[in-house]
Each structure stands twice: as structure tokens, then as C-alpha cells.
Scaffold this motif. Structure first.
Motif, PDB file in Angstrom:
ATOM      1  N   UNK A  35     -10.318 163.553  20.886  1.00  0.00           N
ATOM      2  CA  UNK A  35     -10.193 162.216  20.324  1.00  0.00           C
ATOM      3  C   UNK A  35     -10.981 162.024  19.159  1.00  0.00           C
ATOM      4  N   UNK A  36     -12.169 162.747  18.983  1.00  0.00           N
ATOM      5  CA  UNK A  36     -12.923 162.285  17.583  1.00  0.00           C
ATOM      6  C   UNK A  36     -12.099 162.705  16.220  1.00  0.00           C
ATOM      7  N   UNK A  37     -11.352 163.865  16.745  1.00  0.00           N
ATOM      8  CA  UNK A  37     -10.827 164.498  15.148  1.00  0.00           C
ATOM      9  C   UNK A  37      -9.224 164.043  15.249  1.00  0.00           C
ATOM     10  N   UNK A  38      -8.962 163.011  16.098  1.00  0.00           N
ATOM     11  CA  UNK A  38      -7.486 162.810  15.974  1.00  0.00           C
ATOM     12  C   UNK A  38      -7.097 162.097  14.741  1.00  0.00           C
ATOM     13  N   UNK A  39      -5.952 162.188  14.327  1.00  0.00           N
ATOM     14  CA  UNK A  39      -5.587 161.545  12.968  1.00  0.00           C
ATOM     15  C   UNK A  39      -5.143 160.126  12.919  1.00  0.00           C
ATOM     16  N   UNK A  40      -4.941 159.539  14.314  1.00  0.00           N
ATOM     17  CA  UNK A  40      -4.525 158.458  14.444  1.00  0.00           C
ATOM     18  C   UNK A  40      -5.477 157.505  14.883  1.00  0.00           C
ATOM     19  N   UNK A  41      -6.818 157.857  15.084  1.00  0.00           N
ATOM     20  CA  UNK A  41      -7.867 157.283  15.650  1.00  0.00           C
ATOM     21  C   UNK A  41      -8.765 156.870  14.535  1.00  0.00           C
ATOM     22  N   UNK A  42      -9.075 155.598  14.373  1.00  0.00           N
ATOM     23  CA  UNK A  42     -10.223 155.288  13.265  1.00  0.00           C
ATOM     24  C   UNK A  42     -11.449 154.731  14.091  1.00  0.00           C
TER      25      UNK A  42
END
Length: 435
Positions: free
Chosen positions: A17-24
Motif C-alpha cells: 500500500x505504502x509504495x503503490x504508484x496510485x496512492x498519494x
């Protein structure tokens, strides 16, 4: 179908989750100490929150809006689209074995009348009043039941500026035990794909709507007895139906007597509303549309057979190859053209017959003596065909009562009603058309 969810402790891969490219991700800071106590991110209407100390992951939002890039939930949300959403969520790092704490389910129906016309007739649900709320420029009505569940109804078309008459009816479950007590085994996200549960969920939705008490302003009280006229006038006020408190009565016997009297009054009130020759009965039509819409959504034309969703345990969620749309029972062994649980199958499996709800076999024709499995199979078919036949009878009455006009001038069918009429019953041979 399914919409809003709340998960307080998700089965999540935090690193993913922390390194997801779509989550800011944004930090949540304690105003007093300046300490970072968590992180939050929003994506397609889902809000993800990670608590710093416990590493608990909270998920809230709308699965339906997620399917539409977080923009709206005014269209139809089928099991097939739900499966795609769960697959996408799993790729983010939220496991579909995550336990649900809240769940919303309902339908959008296109009505031949403005939804506001029905909303202004709301009185109460299970003798509890509806309250009007305004959020982001649109109004909705809801009835809260002691932190157990909430009944919600509103004009979905007005919410999104649509030209169509789109009514939304839904139930928000605040504790999952509400469903469990009804025999609906939804515990995790993955359970939302269990199509065997859909008939029970649909029945609960329809039952809840039918429990709502609606007013009928078109009734002329001049032809009613004083007793009925007083009941109609008083019954239009939700305060009249408020539940009794036993502490307000001298004895339990007086309390029970008052409750029985109120039950008889409600029954009589509903009879007047439904039997008046001037009544529009908009709530009856809405109930039929809700039942039909749920059946359409829970039995998509394109099955989910091609879709496989991998669970962390290495299992797969694959819907049953062929199920009865009313009971959810596997009928793969029946002949290819059959669609519903048959009398022959019930005869060959007495235990299956006993396991079905008692209400399925209650409606019997007088002067007919058939085995139990005959009535059960007959009533199952009726549950599917009655919405179509009801629309046909309404059309026939309209044509008969307006002989001076063309049929298309007095009849306005919604797209859903047209689909129902065009559907061919399973017992009609392919080379013949239904009458």
C-alpha cells in the motif's frame, strides 16, 4: 447492489500500500504534540487510513463509485463489475478476506413518476419516522434503527442532475449481525461474490421497502366512516405510530392491549391506502420495480464463469455453473433448458425440500391436491414471472379503460419494464413466442 463498506481492520499488505504508484499518502498529525499518528490516502472514492502505532488499516467508501473512477453510483452495479473492483482492490494491497463492519446494498430504479412524489408520502418504517437530510446540495430521507441498520431513500437522478426519474432505495447495515440473524453469511469482502446469498439479500431489501408506511393524498375522506376518516388523518402523522413504552402503562396487560390495537390500526390504514379507487399506489409500483431490478442485477446475462479471483489461501472464487435464480441452489443436473429448481429435483432430494423456506410452499390453489414439491416448484417459477405478468395486466387494464386513445398515448414503460416484457419464460419452447 452492494455499495458502501467499512472495514476497521483490513487484511492488508502495508508495504504494498505504502509504495503503490496510485496512492498519494498524507500524514495525520496530532495537533497537540505534532506527532504523526497515521497516514491516509484516497483513491476512487475509497479512503485508506493506516494507524502508526497499531498498523491497523481502515477502509471506507463506495465499491460502486470505485467502479466509476470514484465519480458516481447512478448506473447499475452487477456482480461482474463487483468482481473487477475486488480484483483491483486486491492489487492495491487490500485482501478480500478482510472482515466487513458496515455494508450498504440497494438498487436504482427508473420510475414513471417523479421520485419526489413518492418521497413526500413517506410516513415511517417499523413505526420509526424518516428524517430529512441535506448533503452536497441534494436531500435524502433515512430511518435509523438503534445502531442496527438505516433505511435510506432519495432521488438519485436529482443528485447527479439526470433527466430520468431515478429513485434509490438502500439499506445500510451498521452491524453485520443484522444479516447473520437473517441467515445471510456475509463476513468478508469475498462473500459479496457468493451469488447463493443474493436471493436472501433481495428478499430482505423488498421486505424492508414493503414495511414502509406511505400516505395516499388522493383518498377522499368524505366517503369514509368517522372512525376510518380519523384514522387516516391521524395516521398521516408519523408521531401517531411511535412505538409504545411499557413504562407508560399501569400494567403489562394494558400495554399488550394498546399494542394489539395499534397493530389493527396499521393493518386497517394499509387497507384503506391500497383499496381506495382513487389511490395511485406509487409505492406498490416502486416495490415491483425494486424486486425486478434486484433479480436483473443478481442474475446477469453474462455469467461470472470466466472470472477467477485468487485468494491469499490459494483458493479461487468461481460462481456455480448453473443456479436457480430464486433459491440459489445448484441445478446443473437438470435439463439444459430449465432455469428454476424443478419438481423432479425436489422429489429426488427430500432433504433439499425440507431445507427450503416454509414460505415458498405456502401458496396453494384451492381444491387442488398435489405433493409438496409441486407447490414449491410452482411458487419458485411464480416468483420470477409475477413481475412480468403484473406489468402485462397493468397494460391490458390501461388499454381497456382508455378505448379512445392509442395504447402508446396512455402507456409509458421504463426501460426495465420493457426488458421484463421482452424476456421469454424458461418453459416456453424456443420456436414459439410467449402469449
Amino acid at each position: 447492489m452492494f455499495d458502501g463498506i467499512k472495514i476497521l481492520n483490513a487484511d492488508a499488505d502495508i508495504q504494498k500500500l505504502m509504495y503503490s504508484s496510485v496512492l498519494d499518502w498524507n500524514s495525520v498529525v496530532n495537533d497537540g504534540t505534532g506527532e504523526v499518528v497515521g497516514r491516509t490516502a484516497e483513491y476512487n472514492n475509497l479512503t485508506l487510513t493506516i494507524k502508526e502505532e497499531t498498523s491497523l488499516v481502515k477502509v471506507t467508501g463506495s465499491l460502486h463509485k470505485y467502479a466509476n473512477a470514484g465519480i458516481h453510483n447512478a448506473d447499475d452495479f452487477t456482480p461482474e463489475r463487483l468482481a473487477g473492483v475486488l480484483d483491483s482492490i486486491q492489487k492495491l494491497g487490500i485482501g478480500i478476506n478482510s472482515a466487513l463492519n458496515n455494508l450498504e446494498f440497494g438498487v436504482n430504479i427508473e420510475t414513471p413518476f417523479p421520485p419526489a412524489k413518492l418521497l413526500e408520502r413517506l410516513i415511517c418504517h417499523q413505526r420509526r419516522e424518516f428524517t430529512r437530510h441535506v448533503s452536497k446540495g441534494f436531500e435524502y430521507y433515512q430511518c435509523e434503527h438503534e445502531r442496527q441498520f438505516v433505511v435510506k431513500i432519495y432521488d438519485k437522478g436529482r443528485q447527479f442532475g439526470l433527466r430520468s426519474n431515478l429513485l434509490r432505495f438502500e439499506i445500510k447495515v451498521l452491524t453485520m449481525q443484522v444479516l447473520h440473524k437473517k441467515g445471510i453469511g456475509i463476513y468478508t469482502l469475498s462473500d459479496l461474490l457468493n451469488q447463493k446469498l443474493y436471493p436472501k439479500i433481495g428478499n430482505l431489501l423488498i421486505q424492508c421497502f414493503n414495511e414502509i408506511l406511505f400516505d395516499e393524498p388522493t383518498i377522499d375522506t368524505t366517503n369514509l366512516s368517522k372512525k376510518d376518516s380519523d384514522l387516516l388523518i391521524n395516521g398521516r402523522n408519523h408521531k401517531f405510530w411511535r412505538p409504545f413504552s411499557e413504562s407508560n402503562f399501569e400494567t403489562k396487560q394494558k400495554y399488550d392491549t394498546a399494542r394489539k390495537m395499534r397493530y389493527r390500526q396499521e393493518k386497517r390504514f394499509r387497507q384503506m391506502i391500497d383499496s381506495s379507487p382513487t389511490a395511485e399506489r406509487l409505492h406498490k409500483l416502486a416495490a415491483e420495480l425494486i424486486a425486478t431490478k434486484w433479480e436483473i442485477l443478481s442474475n446477469p446475462i453474462v455469467p461470472l464463469l470466466h472470472y477467477t479471483l485468487n485468494v491469499e489461501m490459494g483458493q479461487s472464487i468461481i460462481p456455480t455453473a448453473k443456479e436457480c435464480p430464486i433459491t440459489g441452489i445448484d441445478i446443473s443436473d437438470q435439463k439444459g433448458s430449465s432455469r428454476y429448481l424443478s419438481e423432479r429435483t425436489l422429489k429426488s432430494d427430500p432433504e433439499l425440500l425440507k431445507s427450503l423456506p416454509v414460505t415458498i410452499g405456502q401458496q396453494r390453489r384451492r381444491k387442488h391436491h398435489h405433493p409438496e414439491e409441486y407447490y414449491v416448484a410452482h411458487n419458485i417459477r411464480n416468483a420470477a414471472s409475477n413481475p412480468r405478468n403484473s406489468i402485462k395486466r397493468r397494460i391490458e387494464r390501461a388499454v381497456k379503460n382508455t378505448p379512445l386513445f392509442q395504447a402508446d398515448e396512455v402507456i409509458r414503460l421504463t426501460d426495465e419494464q420493457k426488458k421484463i416484457l421482452q424476456s421469454v419464460p424458461s418453459n416456453v419452447p424456443r420456436n414459439k413466442k410467449p402469449r
